[in-house]
Design an enzyme around this catalytic site. Structure first.
Site, PDB file in Angstrom:
ATOM      1  N   THR A  54     -14.641 -19.538 -24.002  1.00 33.69           N
ATOM      2  CA  THR A  54     -15.306 -20.706 -23.430  1.00 33.69           C
ATOM      3  C   THR A  54     -15.732 -20.520 -21.981  1.00 33.69           C
ATOM      4  OG1 THR A  54     -13.082 -21.653 -23.211  1.00 33.69           O
ATOM      5  CG2 THR A  54     -14.396 -22.390 -25.060  1.00 33.69           C
ATOM      6  N   THR A  55     -14.951 -20.931 -21.012  1.00 32.38           N
ATOM      7  CA  THR A  55     -15.495 -21.115 -19.667  1.00 32.38           C
ATOM      8  C   THR A  55     -15.216 -19.960 -18.704  1.00 32.38           C
ATOM      9  OG1 THR A  55     -15.157 -23.478 -19.997  1.00 32.38           O
ATOM     10  CG2 THR A  55     -15.655 -22.754 -17.769  1.00 32.38           C
TER      11      THR A  55
END
Length: 281
Positions: A54-55
């Site tokens: 994800t991030t």
């Protein structure tokens, strides 16, 4: 090819033929089926479920750049892995953080590392930071077929430019389009929230310590609003991976260093759940 030279102590002719210093070009000529973008894809029936990273966030400071990532991988609405690694050294002065399909992303990073090492051995010098960013762009573009089937890889590339003597950040889209970011950048599902956090906290005169604190603050804010992003997990002792790249090269913060920053942030969040409201790190 191997059978003809096995036992003779000689390299196959392909390894002795003059050509490009790019390992990807060599592989595309000799064994194109080994490149991710050259694989024959089966017909797609429905959505392909695979773990996704994800991030990823990055921020520059005078003297270098910080690249960091959370540790969560998701598969649909499920947590696939809590301690995945998403930030890797590309070479001595650069690093890449991965968002998107985790398996393909890790494979792409390994190929990118090999590409840079191969160039250095063949040419006797290293690529410029701009050249490294361009090579990564080409790799992402070659994965477009899989990206169209939902298996996209969107990395964030950062490094110390020894010629310009400063840290630089490059972001990409699924087609391989490359953009240089000024000051800070984020990619992945929580990037909107992380970018908002960094916009609030960033300033040009950050120290290295403040920059590392800023990226963990940003990941914390991303995890606060994005279920696919994992924040610092004190109970399991799982903390974001934070790397610093300066004129001295690539360095990954130890678990003790990351945990100290994360715990400090958590303590302050008990009083300010939404985090600092100004550039006070």
């Amino acid at each position: 090819m191997e059978a003809n030279t096995r036992g003779t102590g000689r390299l196959p002719a392909a390894f002795l033929t003059p050509g490009s210093s790019s390992f990807m070009d060599f592989l595309s000529e000799q064994s194109p089926e080994m490149l991710p973008g050259k694989r024959v894809l089966p017909p797609v029936q429905g959505v392909i479920e695979a773990p996704h990273g994800t991030t990823i966030v990055a921020v520059t400071f005078p003297g270098g750049v910080v690249l960091a990532g959370d540790r969560r991988a998701t598969m649909g609405n499920m947590i696939a892995q809590r301690d995945i690694e998403k930030v890797f050294p590309a070479d001595e002065f650069s690093a890449v953080g991965i968002a998107g399909t985790a398996g393909l992303a890790v494979e792409m990073v390994k190929l990118f590392q090999l590409e840079l090492e191969h160039f250095e051995k063949v040419e006797g010098t290293t690529l410029s930071l701009e050249g490294k960013a361009n090579r990564l762009s080409t790799m992402i573009r070659s994965n477009l077929g899989m990206a169209m089937q939902g298996l996209a890889v969107v990395p964030l590339f950062a490094g110390y430019d020894v010629d310009r003597e400063k840290g630089r950040i490059f972001s990409y889209d699924v087609t391989g389009g490359r953009s240089e970011e000024s000051g800070y950048a984020a990619t992945g599902s929580g990037s909107v929230f992380a970018r908002g956090s960094m916009k609030k906290l960033y300033r040009e005169d950050l120290t290295e310590q403040q920059a590392t604190t800023l990226v963990i603050q940003a990941l914390y804010d991303a995890a606060d609003d994005d279920s696919a992003t994992g924040g610092p997990d004190v109970a399991r002792r799982i903390y974001p991976i934070v790397t610093v790249i300066t004129e001295d090269g690539y360095r990954r913060l130890t678990e003790a260093e990351s945990s100290d920053i994360a715990r400090s942030i958590l303590e302050r969040r008990l009083e300010q759940p939404d985090g600092p409201r100004a550039s006070l790190l």
